[in-house]
Design an enzyme around this catalytic site. Structure first.
Site, short mmCIF file in Angstrom:
data_model
loop_
_atom_site.label_atom_id
_atom_site.label_comp_id
_atom_site.label_asym_id
_atom_site.label_seq_id
_atom_site.Cartn_x
_atom_site.Cartn_y
_atom_site.Cartn_z
N ASP A 150 -14.66 -10.62 -4.30
CA ASP A 150 -15.83 -11.49 -4.28
C ASP A 150 -17.13 -10.70 -4.41
O ASP A 150 -18.20 -11.17 -4.08
CB ASP A 150 -15.85 -12.38 -3.04
CG ASP A 150 -16.14 -11.63 -1.75
OD1 ASP A 150 -15.94 -10.40 -1.72
OD2 ASP A 150 -16.55 -12.27 -0.76
N GLU A 153 -15.73 -4.75 9.87
CA GLU A 153 -16.43 -3.55 9.39
C GLU A 153 -16.92 -2.69 10.55
O GLU A 153 -16.60 -1.50 10.61
CB GLU A 153 -17.59 -3.91 8.48
CG GLU A 153 -17.20 -4.65 7.23
CD GLU A 153 -17.21 -6.18 7.38
OE1 GLU A 153 -17.04 -6.70 8.51
OE2 GLU A 153 -17.38 -6.85 6.35
#
Length: 163
Positions: free
Chosen positions: A14, A100
């Site tokens: 994406d 993350e």
């Protein structure tokens, strides 16, 4: 004997990438950071760099929410040898939006780089001291929302400029 040269980068379907991004990764010693465009509600997120020293002193993001490292998955790469010392993995218990920072924290902690100040010291600002956007989120999975509806105008403007 296995070698641990190379750089690990989590490319995603994406995102849109400028090919210059991959040349930036050649400079990664431990962890390299790059700005990411169209991150959720923000236009971009990036590291903040002290111009005099060239060192990373913080992170600029519209969504920090207590995250130690408010960075997108597309915003960092790291040296493969860092996986050798301890098996760092994504924990299925981590909440979305925390993958993350939790992964970076585990990676840096396993390589004895504890503490925000110490870990910021080993991170490198790539892409012109985090001033050039070379990767963009172009869609958010599950929402169908496209962050670059005027791709020719908006993306072109950011590609050819710095922050």
């Amino acid at each position: 004997q296995l070698g641990f040269g190379g750089v690990v980068y989590f490319a995603d379907d994406d995102n849109a990438y400028d090919v210059r991004l991959f040349n930036e990764f050649r400079a990664v010693d431990k962890v390299g950071l790059v700005p990411t465009g169209f991150t959720g509600v923000g236009v971009y997120q990036r590291c903040e760099v002290d111009e005099a020293s060239g060192k990373i002193v913080g992170m600029l993001s519209n969504w920090e929410d207590g995250r130690k490292y408010p960075v997108d998955m597309a915003g960092f790469a790291f040296a493969a040898f860092m996986l050798h010392k301890k098996r760092v993995r994504f924990d299925p218990g981590w909440r979305p939006g925390r993958l993350e920072p939790n992964f970076l924290d585990a990676l840096l902690t396993s390589n004895r780089m504890r503490g925000l100040k110490k870990s910021m010291g080993v991170m490198q600002a790539l892409a012109g001291n985090c001033s050039a956007i070379l990767v963009w989120h172009v869609a958010s999975i599950g929402t169908g929302k496209v962050y670059c509806p005027m791709a020719d105008k908006l993306c072109g403007l950011i590609v050819n400029s710095t922050l």
